[in-house]
Design a protein around this motif. Structure first.
Motif, PDB file in Angstrom:
ATOM      1  N   LYS A  11       0.846  -1.210   0.000  1.00 24.00           N
ATOM      2  CA  LYS A  11       0.000   0.000   0.000  1.00 24.00           C
ATOM      3  C   LYS A  11       0.880   1.258   0.000  1.00 24.00           C
ATOM      4  O   LYS A  11       0.582   2.246  -0.668  1.00 24.00           O
ATOM      5  N   ASP A  12       1.950   1.198   0.770  1.00 21.48           N
ATOM      6  CA  ASP A  12       2.856   2.345   0.879  1.00 21.48           C
ATOM      7  C   ASP A  12       3.575   2.610  -0.458  1.00 21.48           C
ATOM      8  O   ASP A  12       3.624   3.748  -0.928  1.00 21.48           O
ATOM      9  N   ALA A  13       4.081   1.559  -1.080  1.00 22.38           N
ATOM     10  CA  ALA A  13       4.769   1.723  -2.365  1.00 22.38           C
ATOM     11  C   ALA A  13       3.801   2.208  -3.439  1.00 22.38           C
ATOM     12  O   ALA A  13       4.132   3.069  -4.263  1.00 22.38           O
ATOM     13  N   LEU A  14       2.578   1.663  -3.404  1.00 18.79           N
ATOM     14  CA  LEU A  14       1.555   2.084  -4.359  1.00 18.79           C
ATOM     15  C   LEU A  14       1.263   3.579  -4.217  1.00 18.79           C
ATOM     16  O   LEU A  14       1.198   4.319  -5.211  1.00 18.79           O
ATOM     17  N   ALA A  15       1.137   4.031  -2.971  1.00 15.46           N
ATOM     18  CA  ALA A  15       0.857   5.449  -2.727  1.00 15.46           C
ATOM     19  C   ALA A  15       2.009   6.322  -3.237  1.00 15.46           C
ATOM     20  O   ALA A  15       1.786   7.393  -3.812  1.00 15.46           O
ATOM     21  N   ARG A  16       3.242   5.858  -3.046  1.00 16.67           N
ATOM     22  CA  ARG A  16       4.401   6.647  -3.512  1.00 16.67           C
ATOM     23  C   ARG A  16       4.453   6.701  -5.037  1.00 16.67           C
ATOM     24  O   ARG A  16       4.750   7.745  -5.624  1.00 16.67           O
ATOM     25  N   VAL A  17       4.138   5.572  -5.692  1.00 12.16           N
ATOM     26  CA  VAL A  17       4.111   5.558  -7.159  1.00 12.16           C
ATOM     27  C   VAL A  17       3.020   6.498  -7.679  1.00 12.16           C
ATOM     28  O   VAL A  17       3.248   7.317  -8.573  1.00 12.16           O
ATOM     29  N   ARG A  18       1.832   6.393  -7.059  1.00 13.45           N
ATOM     30  CA  ARG A  18       0.706   7.229  -7.506  1.00 13.45           C
ATOM     31  C   ARG A  18       1.031   8.717  -7.330  1.00 13.45           C
ATOM     32  O   ARG A  18       0.756   9.535  -8.212  1.00 13.45           O
ATOM     33  N   ALA A  19       1.619   9.068  -6.172  1.00 12.43           N
ATOM     34  CA  ALA A  19       1.935  10.478  -5.908  1.00 12.43           C
ATOM     35  C   ALA A  19       2.938  10.998  -6.938  1.00 12.43           C
ATOM     36  O   ALA A  19       2.813  12.116  -7.443  1.00 12.43           O
ATOM     37  N   SER A  20       3.908  10.161  -7.254  1.00 16.21           N
ATOM     38  CA  SER A  20       4.945  10.586  -8.197  1.00 16.21           C
ATOM     39  C   SER A  20       4.372  10.803  -9.595  1.00 16.21           C
ATOM     40  O   SER A  20       4.603  11.834 -10.224  1.00 16.21           O
ATOM     41  N   ILE A  21       3.585   9.857 -10.076  1.00 11.68           N
ATOM     42  CA  ILE A  21       3.127   9.968 -11.475  1.00 11.68           C
ATOM     43  C   ILE A  21       1.988  10.982 -11.638  1.00 11.68           C
ATOM     44  O   ILE A  21       1.855  11.601 -12.683  1.00 11.68           O
ATOM     45  N   GLU A  22       1.186  11.156 -10.575  1.00  9.13           N
ATOM     46  CA  GLU A  22       0.074  12.093 -10.713  1.00  9.13           C
ATOM     47  C   GLU A  22       0.572  13.526 -10.861  1.00  9.13           C
ATOM     48  O   GLU A  22      -0.082  14.359 -11.474  1.00  9.13           O
ATOM     49  N   ALA A  23       1.758  13.797 -10.307  1.00  8.70           N
ATOM     50  CA  ALA A  23       2.333  15.133 -10.447  1.00  8.70           C
ATOM     51  C   ALA A  23       3.142  15.267 -11.740  1.00  8.70           C
ATOM     52  O   ALA A  23       3.656  16.339 -12.053  1.00  8.70           O
ATOM     53  N   GLY A  24       3.255  14.187 -12.489  1.00  6.16           N
ATOM     54  CA  GLY A  24       4.114  14.174 -13.675  1.00  6.16           C
ATOM     55  C   GLY A  24       3.446  14.746 -14.918  1.00  6.16           C
ATOM     56  O   GLY A  24       2.279  15.148 -14.895  1.00  6.16           O
ATOM     57  N   GLU A  25       4.219  14.747 -16.006  1.00  7.61           N
ATOM     58  CA  GLU A  25       3.752  15.327 -17.271  1.00  7.61           C
ATOM     59  C   GLU A  25       3.201  14.218 -18.183  1.00  7.61           C
ATOM     60  O   GLU A  25       3.938  13.319 -18.593  1.00  7.61           O
ATOM     61  N   TRP A  26       1.891  14.293 -18.469  1.00  7.90           N
ATOM     62  CA  TRP A  26       1.232  13.277 -19.307  1.00  7.90           C
ATOM     63  C   TRP A  26       1.133  13.777 -20.743  1.00  7.90           C
ATOM     64  O   TRP A  26       0.786  14.931 -20.979  1.00  7.90           O
ATOM     65  N   VAL A  27       1.451  12.901 -21.670  1.00  8.42           N
ATOM     66  CA  VAL A  27       1.437  13.274 -23.088  1.00  8.42           C
ATOM     67  C   VAL A  27       0.625  12.240 -23.871  1.00  8.42           C
ATOM     68  O   VAL A  27       0.300  11.166 -23.354  1.00  8.42           O
ATOM     69  N   ASP A  28       0.316  12.553 -25.126  1.00  9.08           N
ATOM     70  CA  ASP A  28      -0.402  11.619 -25.995  1.00  9.08           C
ATOM     71  C   ASP A  28       0.385  10.305 -26.078  1.00  9.08           C
ATOM     72  O   ASP A  28       1.596  10.310 -26.335  1.00  9.08           O
ATOM     73  N   GLY A  29      -0.307   9.181 -25.849  1.00 12.39           N
ATOM     74  CA  GLY A  29       0.352   7.879 -25.838  1.00 12.39           C
ATOM     75  C   GLY A  29       1.003   7.506 -27.154  1.00 12.39           C
ATOM     76  O   GLY A  29       1.807   6.577 -27.217  1.00 12.39           O
ATOM     77  N   ASN A  30       0.675   8.228 -28.211  1.00 15.05           N
ATOM     78  CA  ASN A  30       1.216   7.869 -29.521  1.00 15.05           C
ATOM     79  C   ASN A  30       2.561   8.511 -29.843  1.00 15.05           C
ATOM     80  O   ASN A  30       3.102   8.277 -30.921  1.00 15.05           O
ATOM     81  N   VAL A  31       3.128   9.270 -28.888  1.00 13.29           N
ATOM     82  CA  VAL A  31       4.440   9.872 -29.165  1.00 13.29           C
ATOM     83  C   VAL A  31       5.497   8.822 -29.475  1.00 13.29           C
ATOM     84  O   VAL A  31       6.452   9.074 -30.187  1.00 13.29           O
ATOM     85  N   THR A  32       5.305   7.616 -28.923  1.00 19.34           N
ATOM     86  CA  THR A  32       6.340   6.578 -29.105  1.00 19.34           C
ATOM     87  C   THR A  32       5.894   5.470 -30.057  1.00 19.34           C
ATOM     88  O   THR A  32       6.581   4.469 -30.200  1.00 19.34           O
ATOM     89  N   SER A  33       4.736   5.631 -30.710  1.00 14.65           N
ATOM     90  CA  SER A  33       4.172   4.516 -31.472  1.00 14.65           C
ATOM     91  C   SER A  33       4.613   4.504 -32.919  1.00 14.65           C
ATOM     92  O   SER A  33       4.859   5.545 -33.515  1.00 14.65           O
ATOM     93  N   GLY A  34       4.664   3.315 -33.490  1.00 15.00           N
ATOM     94  CA  GLY A  34       4.782   3.172 -34.932  1.00 15.00           C
ATOM     95  C   GLY A  34       3.411   3.432 -35.559  1.00 15.00           C
ATOM     96  O   GLY A  34       2.425   3.600 -34.847  1.00 15.00           O
ATOM     97  N   PRO A  35       3.345   3.472 -36.901  1.00 18.00           N
ATOM     98  CA  PRO A  35       2.097   3.846 -37.574  1.00 18.00           C
ATOM     99  C   PRO A  35       0.924   2.900 -37.304  1.00 18.00           C
ATOM    100  O   PRO A  35      -0.215   3.344 -37.165  1.00 18.00           O
ATOM    101  N   GLN A  36       1.184   1.577 -37.166  1.00 17.48           N
ATOM    102  CA  GLN A  36       0.061   0.656 -36.933  1.00 17.48           C
ATOM    103  C   GLN A  36      -0.475   0.812 -35.514  1.00 17.48           C
ATOM    104  O   GLN A  36      -1.681   0.877 -35.300  1.00 17.48           O
ATOM    105  N   ALA A  37       0.443   0.902 -34.534  1.00 17.61           N
ATOM    106  CA  ALA A  37       0.013   1.086 -33.145  1.00 17.61           C
ATOM    107  C   ALA A  37      -0.740   2.401 -32.988  1.00 17.61           C
ATOM    108  O   ALA A  37      -1.691   2.487 -32.223  1.00 17.61           O
ATOM    109  N   ALA A  38      -0.319   3.421 -33.740  1.00 14.97           N
ATOM    110  CA  ALA A  38      -0.970   4.722 -33.628  1.00 14.97           C
ATOM    111  C   ALA A  38      -2.443   4.643 -34.022  1.00 14.97           C
ATOM    112  O   ALA A  38      -3.275   5.383 -33.500  1.00 14.97           O
ATOM    113  N   LEU A  39      -2.774   3.719 -34.922  1.00 15.36           N
ATOM    114  CA  LEU A  39      -4.175   3.542 -35.308  1.00 15.36           C
ATOM    115  C   LEU A  39      -4.953   2.856 -34.188  1.00 15.36           C
ATOM    116  O   LEU A  39      -6.144   3.088 -34.014  1.00 15.36           O
ATOM    117  N   ALA A  40      -4.266   1.993 -33.434  1.00 14.13           N
ATOM    118  CA  ALA A  40      -4.942   1.145 -32.448  1.00 14.13           C
ATOM    119  C   ALA A  40      -5.049   1.805 -31.081  1.00 14.13           C
ATOM    120  O   ALA A  40      -5.941   1.509 -30.309  1.00 14.13           O
TER     121      ALA A  40
END
Ligand code: NI
Length: 227
Positions: A11-40
């Motif tokens: 529970k403690d590790a989960l809370a630390r992971v959640r706190a860290s990522i919730e404050a982070g910078e979220w971007v479109d998931g397709n920044v790292t995708s190839g053309p087929q994955a980008a469609l999916a």
């Protein structure tokens, strides 16, 4: 082999992971995708190069090192530093097979993806839909686990994430290059390892037949392991 590994994160590790990522910078998931994955793919992803991503990934990597079930099942050679995604408002990931080779953005790591992992970071009642569906010869297996639990599955399998229609599904995902690339061989070793451990509870690890079986396990691993 599809394997549920419970309570990878406390529970403690989960809370630390959640706190860290919730404050982070979220971007479109397709920044790292190839053309087929980008469609999916329709989701958001935590910026791979952000300090928040690295901090949260390190917590997960440390937890994995202390997980005998993960080590026994994956026989890890290299674990790709965990990434994070978020699905909401109908977002989904249509059927696909993960890329065979994965490089990090910095360009200093390249692995063959033998196993894919999804570590759930949202409780199941925090969102509607969002099941990970993994297909094998027995059909589709729908997976939705408590926060902190993880599923491991062969990277060669077709899989998809069903639309998240309410709430948000946050998860970590990553890949493992195993010392044993073949899923069937790795599954045999895992079955044998589990059987030896169960038997050891009953007859003691020093029983001559168990000493011999443990030797067979290691000799098979020696035959199949690639470094
Ligand atoms: Ni995938």
């Amino acid at each position: 082999m599809l394997l549920h590994i419970p309570e990878v994160l406390s529970k403690d590790a989960l809370a630390r992971v959640r706190a860290s990522i919730e404050a982070g910078e979220w971007v479109d998931g397709n920044v790292t995708s190839g053309p087929q994955a980008a469609l999916a793919k329709r989701n958001m992803q935590l910026n791979e190069e952000s300090p928040a991503r690295k901090q949260a990934a390190d917590i997960i990597l440390q937890a994995l090192e202390r997980m005998p079930l993960f080590i026994a099942a994956a026989l890890p050679h290299t674990v790709f530093p965990p990434l994070f995604n978020r699905y909401e408002g109908g977002q989904l990931f249509a059927n696909h097979v993960d890329n065979a080779v994965r490089r990090n953005r910095a360009g200093d790591l390249k692995i063959r993806t033998d196993l894919s992992a999804t570590l759930f970071l949202s409780e199941p009642d925090a969102y509607e839909g969002g099941e990970l569906v993994v297909e094998d010869t027995y059909g589709g297996h729908s997976v939705k686990l408590p926060a902190g639990d993880m599923v491991l599955y062969p990277s060669s399998s077709l899989h998809h994430v069903r639309p998240v229609t309410q709430g948000a599904r946050i998860a970590s995902f990553f890949w493992i290059q195993s010392m044993v690339r073949d899923d069937a061989k790795r599954a045999l070793l895992f079955d044998m390892d589990m059987s030896v451990q169960r038997l050891a509870q009953e007859v003691g690890l020093d029983h001559p037949s168990l000493v011999s079986m443990t030797g067979v396990y290691h000799n098979l691993l020696r035959m199949w392991a690639e470094m």
